[in-house]
Scaffold this motif. Structure first.
Motif, PDB file in Angstrom:
ATOM      1  N   VAL A  67      11.833   4.907   9.908  1.00  0.00           N
ATOM      2  CA  VAL A  67      11.048   4.205   8.901  1.00  0.00           C
ATOM      3  C   VAL A  67      10.216   3.144   9.604  1.00  0.00           C
ATOM      4  O   VAL A  67      10.757   2.289  10.295  1.00  0.00           O
ATOM      5  N   ALA A  68       8.911   3.205   9.429  1.00  0.00           N
ATOM      6  CA  ALA A  68       8.027   2.150   9.931  1.00  0.00           C
ATOM      7  C   ALA A  68       7.956   1.099   8.833  1.00  0.00           C
ATOM      8  O   ALA A  68       7.371   1.327   7.782  1.00  0.00           O
ATOM      9  N   GLU A  69       8.598  -0.041   9.075  1.00  0.00           N
ATOM     10  CA  GLU A  69       8.697  -1.077   8.059  1.00  0.00           C
ATOM     11  C   GLU A  69       7.749  -2.231   8.368  1.00  0.00           C
ATOM     12  O   GLU A  69       7.718  -2.736   9.483  1.00  0.00           O
ATOM     13  N   PHE A  70       7.007  -2.637   7.356  1.00  0.00           N
ATOM     14  CA  PHE A  70       6.136  -3.795   7.438  1.00  0.00           C
ATOM     15  C   PHE A  70       6.791  -4.849   6.559  1.00  0.00           C
ATOM     16  O   PHE A  70       6.627  -4.863   5.349  1.00  0.00           O
ATOM     17  N   ALA A  71       7.612  -5.706   7.203  1.00  0.00           N
ATOM     18  CA  ALA A  71       8.516  -6.602   6.499  1.00  0.00           C
ATOM     19  C   ALA A  71       7.902  -7.979   6.280  1.00  0.00           C
ATOM     20  O   ALA A  71       7.066  -8.433   7.055  1.00  0.00           O
ATOM     21  N   ALA A  72       8.381  -8.633   5.244  1.00  0.00           N
ATOM     22  CA  ALA A  72       7.857  -9.932   4.833  1.00  0.00           C
ATOM     23  C   ALA A  72       7.887 -10.956   5.957  1.00  0.00           C
ATOM     24  O   ALA A  72       6.955 -11.730   6.128  1.00  0.00           O
ATOM     25  N   LEU A  82       7.146   5.278   5.506  1.00  0.00           N
ATOM     26  CA  LEU A  82       6.492   3.974   5.604  1.00  0.00           C
ATOM     27  C   LEU A  82       7.070   3.082   4.523  1.00  0.00           C
ATOM     28  O   LEU A  82       7.254   3.531   3.383  1.00  0.00           O
ATOM     29  N   SER A  83       7.337   1.820   4.852  1.00  0.00           N
ATOM     30  CA  SER A  83       7.885   0.872   3.889  1.00  0.00           C
ATOM     31  C   SER A  83       7.142  -0.453   4.005  1.00  0.00           C
ATOM     32  O   SER A  83       7.088  -1.050   5.089  1.00  0.00           O
ATOM     33  N   PHE A  84       6.560  -0.903   2.889  1.00  0.00           N
ATOM     34  CA  PHE A  84       5.844  -2.174   2.841  1.00  0.00           C
ATOM     35  C   PHE A  84       6.649  -3.143   1.977  1.00  0.00           C
ATOM     36  O   PHE A  84       6.774  -2.937   0.770  1.00  0.00           O
ATOM     37  N   THR A  85       7.201  -4.192   2.610  1.00  0.00           N
ATOM     38  CA  THR A  85       7.984  -5.189   1.877  1.00  0.00           C
ATOM     39  C   THR A  85       7.395  -6.581   2.051  1.00  0.00           C
ATOM     40  O   THR A  85       8.046  -7.567   1.746  1.00  0.00           O
ATOM     41  N   ASN A  86       6.170  -6.648   2.562  1.00  0.00           N
ATOM     42  CA  ASN A  86       5.484  -7.920   2.758  1.00  0.00           C
ATOM     43  C   ASN A  86       4.359  -8.052   1.737  1.00  0.00           C
ATOM     44  O   ASN A  86       4.213  -7.205   0.856  1.00  0.00           O
ATOM     45  N   GLU A  87       3.560  -9.090   1.848  1.00  0.00           N
ATOM     46  CA  GLU A  87       2.500  -9.322   0.856  1.00  0.00           C
ATOM     47  C   GLU A  87       1.247  -8.506   1.097  1.00  0.00           C
ATOM     48  O   GLU A  87       0.590  -8.091   0.157  1.00  0.00           O
TER      49      GLU A  87
END
Length: 135
Positions: A30-35, A53-58
C-alpha cells in the motif's frame, strides 16, 4: 505498507526509496500518503505497480509522466479517507478498480484509466479525467 516519509515540499520523487518508510512501494504494497508525512506533490516518472493507494492526509497530487498499475482485483483499491487529492498520472488496472472516497473527501483522476473499470464506493466525490464524469 510504505508511507511517504520525507520531502514535504512539492516535487518529491516517488522512485526514491529514501522518501518512503520502507522502500518505494511495489507489488502488494500500500502506497500511503499519511497526514503526518505526505508532501503536497509527488512526482512519478516511471511505471510502478502497487497493491493499493491510500490517502489519509489533507492534500496530495500525483504528477509526472509515469503510470500506476495494480496487482490483483482481490487486494487493489484507491482509498481516500479525508482531504482533496488528485491523481494526474495514468492508472492501469486490468480489472474493476474500487475507488473508496469517504464522505467529505474528494479525488480527481486527471490521468487516463486504461485496461480496467472504475467501481466507486463511499459518499465522497470522485471526478474522472476531462470532467467527463463525476461520481
Amino acid at each position: 505498507m510504505a508511507a511517504l516519509t520525507s520531502g514535504r515540499t512539492p516535487g518529491t520523487d516517488w522512485e526514491t526509496d529514501a522518501n518512503w518508510s520502507a522502500a518505494a512501494p511495489g507489488v502488494r504494497t500500500v502506497a500511503e500518503f499519511a497526514a503526518e508525512s505526505a508532501p503536497s506533490e509527488v512526482t512519478l516518472d516511471a511505471s510502478v505497480t502497487v497493491g493499493a493507494l491510500s490517502f489519509t492526509n489533507e492534500t496530495t497530487a500525483l504528477v509526472g509522466s509515469g503510470d500506476i498499475g495494480f496487482t490483483d482485483s482481490g487486494y487493489a483499491q484507491v482509498a481516500v479517507s479525508t482531504g482533496t487529492h488528485e491523481i494526474a498520472v495514468a492508472l492501469a488496472p486490468s480489472f474493476e478498480l474500487p475507488f473508496d472516497v469517504a464522505d467529505g473527501a474528494a479525488l480527481r483522476v486527471g490521468g487516463p484509466i486504461t485496461g480496467g473499470a472504475v467501481v466507486k464506493t463511499g459518499e465522497g466525490a470522485l471526478t474522472l479525467a476531462n470532467g467527463s464524469s463525476s461520481l
